[in-house]
Motif scaffolding. Structure first.
Motif, PDB file in Angstrom:
ATOM      1  N   GLU A 299     -13.360  11.119  15.116  1.00 48.52           N
ATOM      2  CA  GLU A 299     -14.336  10.342  15.880  1.00 48.52           C
ATOM      3  C   GLU A 299     -14.548   8.970  15.255  1.00 48.52           C
ATOM      4  N   LYS A 300     -14.431   8.894  13.948  1.00 43.40           N
ATOM      5  CA  LYS A 300     -14.670   7.628  13.261  1.00 43.40           C
ATOM      6  C   LYS A 300     -13.460   6.708  13.294  1.00 43.40           C
ATOM      7  N   ASP A 301     -12.265   7.260  13.052  1.00 36.74           N
ATOM      8  CA  ASP A 301     -11.102   6.393  12.839  1.00 36.74           C
ATOM      9  C   ASP A 301      -9.983   6.489  13.867  1.00 36.74           C
ATOM     10  N   VAL A 302      -9.850   7.607  14.549  1.00 35.54           N
ATOM     11  CA  VAL A 302      -8.696   7.800  15.437  1.00 35.54           C
ATOM     12  C   VAL A 302      -9.067   7.635  16.913  1.00 35.54           C
ATOM     13  N   LEU A 303     -10.072   8.352  17.360  1.00 36.16           N
ATOM     14  CA  LEU A 303     -10.420   8.346  18.782  1.00 36.16           C
ATOM     15  C   LEU A 303     -10.848   6.968  19.312  1.00 36.16           C
ATOM     16  N   PRO A 304     -11.530   6.141  18.507  1.00 41.43           N
ATOM     17  CA  PRO A 304     -11.856   4.803  19.037  1.00 41.43           C
ATOM     18  C   PRO A 304     -10.616   3.983  19.387  1.00 41.43           C
ATOM     19  N   VAL A 305      -9.474   4.307  18.765  1.00 33.06           N
ATOM     20  CA  VAL A 305      -8.236   3.549  19.000  1.00 33.06           C
ATOM     21  C   VAL A 305      -7.410   4.152  20.129  1.00 33.06           C
ATOM     22  N   VAL A 306      -7.224   5.488  20.101  1.00 38.38           N
ATOM     23  CA  VAL A 306      -6.309   6.122  21.073  1.00 38.38           C
ATOM     24  C   VAL A 306      -6.977   7.169  21.946  1.00 38.38           C
ATOM     25  N   GLY A 307      -8.264   7.395  21.770  1.00 39.73           N
ATOM     26  CA  GLY A 307      -8.949   8.481  22.472  1.00 39.73           C
ATOM     27  C   GLY A 307      -8.839   8.451  23.978  1.00 39.73           C
TER      28      GLY A 307
ATOM     29  N   GLU B 252       0.579  11.330  26.550  1.00 38.09           N
ATOM     30  CA  GLU B 252       2.009  11.024  26.499  1.00 38.09           C
ATOM     31  C   GLU B 252       2.299   9.537  26.309  1.00 38.09           C
ATOM     32  N   ASP B 253       1.268   8.687  26.400  1.00 38.57           N
ATOM     33  CA  ASP B 253       1.476   7.250  26.213  1.00 38.57           C
ATOM     34  C   ASP B 253       1.228   6.798  24.775  1.00 38.57           C
ATOM     35  N   VAL B 254       0.693   7.698  23.942  1.00 37.16           N
ATOM     36  CA  VAL B 254       0.375   7.341  22.555  1.00 37.16           C
ATOM     37  C   VAL B 254       1.669   7.210  21.755  1.00 37.16           C
ATOM     38  N   ARG B 255       1.809   6.087  21.068  1.00 36.16           N
ATOM     39  CA  ARG B 255       2.999   5.830  20.251  1.00 36.16           C
ATOM     40  C   ARG B 255       2.620   5.743  18.772  1.00 36.16           C
ATOM     41  N   ARG B 256       3.660   5.745  17.930  1.00 42.81           N
ATOM     42  CA  ARG B 256       3.445   5.700  16.485  1.00 42.81           C
ATOM     43  C   ARG B 256       2.606   4.494  16.083  1.00 42.81           C
ATOM     44  N   ALA B 257       2.877   3.350  16.709  1.00 38.09           N
ATOM     45  CA  ALA B 257       2.152   2.119  16.350  1.00 38.09           C
ATOM     46  C   ALA B 257       0.651   2.274  16.594  1.00 38.09           C
ATOM     47  N   HIS B 258       0.277   2.964  17.665  1.00 38.01           N
ATOM     48  CA  HIS B 258      -1.149   3.161  17.960  1.00 38.01           C
ATOM     49  C   HIS B 258      -1.818   3.981  16.857  1.00 38.01           C
ATOM     50  N   ILE B 259      -1.158   5.071  16.469  1.00 38.50           N
ATOM     51  CA  ILE B 259      -1.748   5.952  15.459  1.00 38.50           C
ATOM     52  C   ILE B 259      -1.739   5.289  14.085  1.00 38.50           C
TER      53      ILE B 259
ATOM     54  N   VAL C  17       7.975  14.048  22.142  1.00 39.66           N
ATOM     55  CA  VAL C  17       8.404  13.720  20.778  1.00 39.66           C
ATOM     56  C   VAL C  17       7.174  13.512  19.909  1.00 39.66           C
ATOM     57  N   ASP C  18       7.243  14.003  18.674  1.00 41.49           N
ATOM     58  CA  ASP C  18       6.158  13.785  17.725  1.00 41.49           C
ATOM     59  C   ASP C  18       6.279  12.366  17.179  1.00 41.49           C
ATOM     60  N   PRO C  19       5.350  11.470  17.509  1.00 43.47           N
ATOM     61  CA  PRO C  19       5.466  10.074  17.071  1.00 43.47           C
ATOM     62  C   PRO C  19       5.340   9.893  15.542  1.00 43.47           C
ATOM     63  N   LEU C  20       4.862  10.913  14.847  1.00 41.77           N
ATOM     64  CA  LEU C  20       4.673  10.807  13.404  1.00 41.77           C
ATOM     65  C   LEU C  20       5.723  11.621  12.635  1.00 41.77           C
ATOM     66  N   LEU C  21       6.798  11.997  13.298  1.00 42.78           N
ATOM     67  CA  LEU C  21       7.792  12.882  12.702  1.00 42.78           C
ATOM     68  C   LEU C  21       8.342  12.342  11.381  1.00 42.78           C
TER      69      LEU C  21
END
Length: 211
Positions: free
Chosen positions: A143-151, A156-163, A201-205
């Motif tokens: 809730e603090k660091d991840v969801l504000p960016v990609v929540g 399926e649109d989330v990419r490695r760069a976003h995370i 595909v796992d974007p963080l593989l």
């Protein structure tokens, strides 16, 4: 112009129910007396393709005489060009139905494409329930660091760069241990999504621990 005046229509009473009024140029109105008051339904009678046809122009007082006559003039302009106003109206209705259908399908597609947040909530509600804190610590971190960016992004649109931008922000404030813990949790979550074909595909593989 026409032969009727607005004041004449306003003076109609229930006794005029069913009465036929002529407004000239093939336009006529039929008086209807109902629970909501007096109305007059106007139509244009014309010939097209060897047949006599009638086109609804509007109903007074919902439509003014000016609007009804504008509809008449528009229809007559089409007739003078060899077009059938009723056929034109039918085609326009089909186009609107097609557009509405496309909008509905688009909305359905969007609803089917669940967001990162929705998938994350599904994960914490199922896979993390055996943990002592029911996944509350992970929820707080995300809730603090991840969801504000990609929540709000479709999963399926989330990419490695976003995370990675989320992880970089954690590192930038000197919380490397938290960044690595969040990376581990993200990988577990993404593997859960991949197993259910929520992502292909796992974007963080290939992403390793953060230093």
């Amino acid at each position: 112009m026409g032969t009727l005046a607005t004041r004449e229509l306003q003076a109609l009473t229930p006794a005029d129910n069913g009465r036929r009024l002529a407004d000239g140029h093939g336009v006529f109105g039929v008086v209807r007396a109902g629970a909501k008051g007096i109305s007059v339904q106007f139509s244009l009678r014309y010939r097209a393709g060897g047949r006599v046809r009638e086109l609804r122009l509007g109903t007074f007082p919902k439509s003014s005489l000016r609007q009804i006559r504008d509809a008449r003039d528009s229809a007559r302009a089409r007739i003078s060009c060899g077009e059938d106003p009723l056929e034109h109206k039918r085609i326009e209705k089909l186009k609107k139905l097609a557009e509405t259908g496309a909008e509905v399908r688009s909305l359905e597609d969007k609803l089917a494409r669940k967001t990162f947040r929705q998938r994350f909530n599904e994960w914490t509600d199922s896979a993390l329930q055996k943990r002592a804190d029911k996944g509350q610590e992970i929820r707080r971190a995300f809730e603090k660091d991840v969801l504000p960016v990609v929540g709000d992004m479709a999963m399926e649109d989330v990419r490695r760069a976003h995370i990675m931008s989320s992880l970089d922000a954690i590192i930038a404030r000197g919380a490397n241990r938290l960044a690595n813990r969040t990376l581990t949790d993200l990988k577990q979550f993404l593997k859960w999504c991949q197993a259910r074909e929520y992502v292909s595909v796992d974007p963080l593989l290939m992403v390793l621990r953060q230093r």
